[in-house]
Design an enzyme around this catalytic site. Structure first.
Site, PDB file in Angstrom:
ATOM      1  N   LYS A  65     -14.999  22.044 -21.437  1.00  0.00           N
ATOM      2  CA  LYS A  65     -15.920  22.651 -22.064  1.00  0.00           C
ATOM      3  C   LYS A  65     -15.457  23.160 -23.701  1.00  0.00           C
ATOM      4  O   LYS A  65     -15.392  22.549 -24.482  1.00  0.00           O
ATOM      5  CB  LYS A  65     -17.263  23.645 -22.061  1.00  0.00           C
ATOM      6  CG  LYS A  65     -17.878  22.833 -21.030  1.00  0.00           C
ATOM      7  CD  LYS A  65     -19.527  23.607 -20.881  1.00  0.00           C
ATOM      8  CE  LYS A  65     -20.464  22.951 -19.938  1.00  0.00           C
ATOM      9  NZ  LYS A  65     -21.905  23.746 -19.849  1.00  0.00           N
ATOM     10  N   HIS A  89       0.578  -0.913  -0.033  1.00  0.00           N
ATOM     11  CA  HIS A  89       0.263   0.380   0.449  1.00  0.00           C
ATOM     12  C   HIS A  89       0.722   1.149   0.083  1.00  0.00           C
ATOM     13  O   HIS A  89       1.804   1.133   0.703  1.00  0.00           O
ATOM     14  CB  HIS A  89      -0.972   0.004   1.140  1.00  0.00           C
ATOM     15  CG  HIS A  89      -1.795  -1.268   1.920  1.00  0.00           C
ATOM     16  ND1 HIS A  89      -1.282  -2.917   1.747  1.00  0.00           N
ATOM     17  CD2 HIS A  89      -3.042  -1.699   0.973  1.00  0.00           C
ATOM     18  CE1 HIS A  89      -1.797  -3.372   2.254  1.00  0.00           C
ATOM     19  NE2 HIS A  89      -2.684  -2.650   1.894  1.00  0.00           N
ATOM     20  N   ASP A  91     -26.376  21.365 -24.276  1.00  0.00           N
ATOM     21  CA  ASP A  91     -26.624  22.791 -22.563  1.00  0.00           C
ATOM     22  C   ASP A  91     -28.122  23.131 -24.131  1.00  0.00           C
ATOM     23  O   ASP A  91     -29.051  23.505 -23.025  1.00  0.00           O
ATOM     24  CB  ASP A  91     -25.812  23.931 -22.832  1.00  0.00           C
ATOM     25  CG  ASP A  91     -24.808  23.333 -21.506  1.00  0.00           C
ATOM     26  OD1 ASP A  91     -26.007  21.849 -20.839  1.00  0.00           O
ATOM     27  OD2 ASP A  91     -23.192  23.099 -21.989  1.00  0.00           O
ATOM     28  N   LYS A 138      -2.172  -7.540  -4.138  1.00  0.00           N
ATOM     29  CA  LYS A 138      -3.034  -6.674  -3.896  1.00  0.00           C
ATOM     30  C   LYS A 138      -2.112  -5.879  -3.354  1.00  0.00           C
ATOM     31  O   LYS A 138      -0.916  -5.513  -2.799  1.00  0.00           O
ATOM     32  CB  LYS A 138      -3.637  -7.119  -2.181  1.00  0.00           C
ATOM     33  CG  LYS A 138      -3.844  -5.862  -2.002  1.00  0.00           C
ATOM     34  CD  LYS A 138      -5.092  -5.485  -0.902  1.00  0.00           C
ATOM     35  CE  LYS A 138      -5.798  -5.016  -0.659  1.00  0.00           C
ATOM     36  NZ  LYS A 138      -5.779  -4.000   1.287  1.00  0.00           N
TER      37      LYS A 138
HETATM   38  P1  NAP Z   1     -20.833  31.955 -16.017  1.00  0.00           P
HETATM   39  O1  NAP Z   1     -20.368  31.775 -17.189  1.00  0.00           O
HETATM   40  O2  NAP Z   1     -20.076  32.832 -14.586  1.00  0.00           O
HETATM   41  O3  NAP Z   1     -22.254  33.851 -16.266  1.00  0.00           O
HETATM   42  C1  NAP Z   1     -21.994  33.954 -15.607  1.00  0.00           C
HETATM   43  C2  NAP Z   1     -23.483  35.347 -15.815  1.00  0.00           C
HETATM   44  O4  NAP Z   1     -24.487  36.238 -14.426  1.00  0.00           O
HETATM   45  C3  NAP Z   1     -22.816  35.903 -16.452  1.00  0.00           C
HETATM   46  O5  NAP Z   1     -22.896  36.746 -17.620  1.00  0.00           O
HETATM   47  C4  NAP Z   1     -22.576  37.236 -15.394  1.00  0.00           C
HETATM   48  O6  NAP Z   1     -22.607  38.650 -15.867  1.00  0.00           O
HETATM   49  C5  NAP Z   1     -23.842  36.957 -14.567  1.00  0.00           C
HETATM   50  N1  NAP Z   1     -24.043  37.158 -13.578  1.00  0.00           N
HETATM   51  C6  NAP Z   1     -23.231  36.602 -11.898  1.00  0.00           C
HETATM   52  N2  NAP Z   1     -23.285  37.590 -11.253  1.00  0.00           N
HETATM   53  C7  NAP Z   1     -24.271  37.927 -11.301  1.00  0.00           C
HETATM   54  C8  NAP Z   1     -25.363  39.064 -10.623  1.00  0.00           C
HETATM   55  N3  NAP Z   1     -24.659  39.411  -9.238  1.00  0.00           N
HETATM   56  N4  NAP Z   1     -25.860  40.006 -11.043  1.00  0.00           N
HETATM   57  C9  NAP Z   1     -26.068  40.205 -12.644  1.00  0.00           C
HETATM   58  N5  NAP Z   1     -25.083  39.493 -12.881  1.00  0.00           N
HETATM   59  C10 NAP Z   1     -24.758  38.099 -12.691  1.00  0.00           C
HETATM   60  O7  NAP Z   1     -22.320  30.999 -15.467  1.00  0.00           O
HETATM   61  P2  NAP Z   1     -23.174  29.909 -16.141  1.00  0.00           P
HETATM   62  O8  NAP Z   1     -21.799  28.753 -16.976  1.00  0.00           O
HETATM   63  O9  NAP Z   1     -23.621  31.002 -17.596  1.00  0.00           O
HETATM   64  O10 NAP Z   1     -24.093  29.900 -15.752  1.00  0.00           O
HETATM   65  C11 NAP Z   1     -24.756  31.212 -15.015  1.00  0.00           C
HETATM   66  C12 NAP Z   1     -26.059  29.602 -14.918  1.00  0.00           C
HETATM   67  O11 NAP Z   1     -26.900  28.913 -15.553  1.00  0.00           O
HETATM   68  C13 NAP Z   1     -25.602  29.349 -12.990  1.00  0.00           C
HETATM   69  O12 NAP Z   1     -26.924  29.910 -11.535  1.00  0.00           O
HETATM   70  C14 NAP Z   1     -26.301  27.496 -13.643  1.00  0.00           C
HETATM   71  O13 NAP Z   1     -27.235  27.195 -12.477  1.00  0.00           O
HETATM   72  C15 NAP Z   1     -27.009  27.801 -14.797  1.00  0.00           C
HETATM   73  N6  NAP Z   1     -26.622  26.120 -15.569  1.00  0.00           N
HETATM   74  C16 NAP Z   1     -27.693  25.396 -15.554  1.00  0.00           C
HETATM   75  C17 NAP Z   1     -27.703  24.193 -16.461  1.00  0.00           C
HETATM   76  C18 NAP Z   1     -28.843  23.561 -16.217  1.00  0.00           C
HETATM   77  O14 NAP Z   1     -28.874  22.399 -17.166  1.00  0.00           O
HETATM   78  N7  NAP Z   1     -30.376  23.549 -15.896  1.00  0.00           N
HETATM   79  C19 NAP Z   1     -27.135  24.046 -17.066  1.00  0.00           C
HETATM   80  C20 NAP Z   1     -25.529  24.709 -17.289  1.00  0.00           C
HETATM   81  C21 NAP Z   1     -26.037  26.221 -16.357  1.00  0.00           C
HETATM   82  P3  NAP Z   1     -21.184  38.971 -15.852  1.00  0.00           P
HETATM   83  O15 NAP Z   1     -21.240  38.712 -17.782  1.00  0.00           O
HETATM   84  O16 NAP Z   1     -22.204  40.570 -15.614  1.00  0.00           O
HETATM   85  O17 NAP Z   1     -20.258  38.864 -15.558  1.00  0.00           O
END
Ligand code: NAP
Length: 533
Positions: free
Chosen positions: A309, A132, A350, A158
């Site tokens: 991604k 181990h 997505d 093992k």
């Molecule tokens: P991300 O790339 O970090 O983008 C976040 C976005 O939200 C940016 O445009 C950011 O604005 C904005 N934002 C963050 N905090 C903020 C605040 N306090 N006030 C105003 N705007 C704010 O994130 P992402 O990967 O796109 O994910 C975003 C959301 O999608 C997550 O909450 C996640 O739960 C959801 N999601 C869901 C699925 C599903 O299958 N259901 C899949 C993927 C993602 P700025 O450009 O100004 O920073």
């Protein structure tokens, strides 16, 4: 057949017998009694073996090999001798290679109580020679394996070491596949889970599983329940196809639960694992490349999440694979498909998940999006996929984002690629938006900050009301404040769970060629989410 073995630290005869009875009830085949702190009374150990409800391994692991026994070596040897000579022998004794090769006394006594060619007496116990390393892959791993194989009395080899990457698992599989002798080759830690679950696929002697959470004897052991119910232990065989979720971190992903339940429901010979890969393109390329090269692994695909991604897209391009045109527009992919001939495809499901969630709730096809006004809130990764998807099917999309320049860049990029008008607006303008569909792609309102809404001061857009769709990509909580505001205004609401299950469904169809059991995905996801609360 690979056995499920529950290891347990023995404190007392009663505690160990009760735990072994519970292991038998849960479907384990074997137990390992770790008598590191119970080795003083050899009579009691013999009694434990005699009363054991399952065949057992007896192990007294010294502290220098990562165990807890810090007593006298002579006493340990006498205990092995006593238990081995008793009327009920264990199925195996586990002894460390290092001790067995260096102590003539130990070797002599162990050889007397285990079954081997030169043994005149008929005995039942087999010898597991073990090594181990709780910190890393030992530099002399192959040498150790060969040394164990060469010992006439050794029935089972093992080796267990702490995995630093998923590639360590592949080496464990190679060791099992070399078939020097029956073998247990396991990797510890989060990166080693694959070696534990796929031990059966590769024909290892056994895998270790904890009786319950926190009861494991080494890092990374799944529980009996997890390996049987979540990771489909009973269905795994040499032909099982391997899938997983690649990301960093991935331990809290809900994808293994939904996809494995889907494989069950569709009677598909596959298993889906968390696949953590360190956040760099080099790590992604080296790990995924090695998994593809290990043909007997039958690695057939993966969901890919943050931070890989973009890496997936680059990797599949470099390997000459096929890229879904929308994944190219989005600049990221979330799904790897590996065909039986080894050819690769990268896609983005997505946007499929989001489009299908809206189609299903409006009972329309994607062609129905033509000319529809869609307001997307956010300009990050999720927004990018959703904006591209809706624009591709002819919707008029406006992006509302805190950082205006990011909204503008995304709008211009998608407009150019899809040849569709896409506009950008400040987040404050949301209340003036006149759209048929609103989609929140920001984390505003996500657990634990559930009292927030992208609508800020609560002024609702004028088009909120019956006939308008409000979709929040957040799925924890299932009903966000935004969705509650929309529901109370009479809108049709869609939770992020609908997108999550549908993006998984689109992956499932590509991997299995079968219809995805969406009802199963939804049930499992809701169960997981309510268990989290
Ligand atoms: P991300 O790339 O970090 O983008 C976040 C976005 O939200 C940016 O445009 C950011 O604005 C904005 N934002 C963050 N905090 C903020 C605040 N306090 N006030 C105003 N705007 C704010 O994130 P992402 O990967 O796109 O994910 C975003 C959301 O999608 C997550 O909450 C996640 O739960 C959801 N999601 C869901 C699925 C599903 O299958 N259901 C899949 C993927 C993602 P700025 O450009 O100004 O920073």
């Amino acid at each position: 057949m690979t056995k499920l073995c529950v290891p347990m630290m023995v404190d007392s005869l009663d505690q160990a017998l009760a735990a072994a009875a519970r292991a038998a009830e849960l479907g384990a085949d074997l137990v390992e009694y770790r008598i590191d702190q119970f080795a003083d009374d050899a009579e009691q150990v013999a009694s434990l073996v005699a009363q054991s409800p399952l065949p057992c391994i007896v192990t007294c692991r010294p502290a220098w090999e990562g165990g807890h026994y810090d007593g006298d070596e002579q006493q340990r040897i006498s205990m092995i001798e006593h238990v081995g000579m008793a009327s009920h022998a264990p199925a195996y004794f586990d002894v460390e290679l290092a001790a067995y090769s260096s102590s003539k006394n130990l070797r002599q006594k162990v050889n007397l109580v285990v079954d081997h060619e030169k043994q005149v007496r008929s005995v039942q116990a087999g010898l597991i020679l073990s090594s181990h390393d709780f910190t890393q892959r030992p530099a002399d791993l192959s040498k150790k394996v060969r040394a164990m194989a060469e010992e006439a009395a050794c029935r089972v080899i093992k080796v267990a070491w702490r995995a630093r990457s998923l590639r360590d698992n592949l080496e464990a599989f190679e060791i099992i596949e070399s078939r020097y002798k029956p073998t247990i080759a396991l990797c510890m830690g989060e990166e080693g889970l694959m070696s534990r679950v796929l031990a059966k696929k590769f024909g290892a002697v056994l895998t270790f599983v904890a009786l319950e959470d926190g009861a494991g004897t080494a890092p990374g052991q799944p529980t009996v329940d997890e390996i049987k119910k979540l990771y489909r232990w009973d269905s795994i065989n040499a032909a099982t196809r391997v899938y997983g979720v690649i990301g960093h971190p991935v331990s809290h992903s809900m994808s293994p639960a939904i996809h494995n339940a889907g494989f069950d429901a569709a009677d598909f010979n596959g298993v889906y694992l968390p696949l953590p890969i360190a956040p760099s393109y080099e790590a992604f390329k080296a790990t995924v490349g090695s998994m593809l090269e290990h043909k007997s692994l039958h690695f057939r695909g993966a969901s890919v999440t943050i931070p890989h991604k973009e890496n997936l897209l680059r990797f599949v391009k470099e390997m000459g694979g096929t890229i879904d045109p929308l994944a190219e527009t989005i600049g990221a992919a979330n799904t790897l498909v590996v065909d039986d001939d080894g050819s690769l495809a990268a896609l983005n499901t997505d946007y499929d998940g989001a489009l299908d969630a809206v189609c299903d709730s409006l009972d329309i096809t994607r062609e129905g999006f033509k000319g529809m006004q869609v307001a997307v809130i956010g300009a990050g990764g999720a927004a990018r996929a959703i904006v591209a998807g809706f624009a591709h099917y002819g919707a008029n999309v406006t992006i509302y984002n805190r950082t205006q320049s990011k909204a503008k860049d995304l709008a211009d990029d998608v407009a150019n690629r899809e040849n569709m008008p896409v506009s950008a607006a400040p987040l404050d303008d949301l209340a003036n938006a006149d759209a048929a569909v609103f989609i929140n792609c920001t984390p505003i309102g996500m657990h634990p900050k559930v009292d927030a809404s992208p609508l800020g001061d609560g002024k609702l857009p004028s088009s909120f009301g019956p006939g308008t769709v409000v979709f929040d990509t957040i799925y924890n909580p299932i009903e966000t404040l935004l969705l509650r505001q929309a529901r109370e205004a009479g809108c049709l609401t869609i939770a992020g769970t609908a997108m999550f299950t549908r993006q998984g469904a689109a992956q499932f169809v590509r991997w299995t060629g079968k219809a995805a059991p969406l009802d199963v995905f939804e049930r499992v996801l809701l169960e997981k989410l309510s268990a989290k609360r």
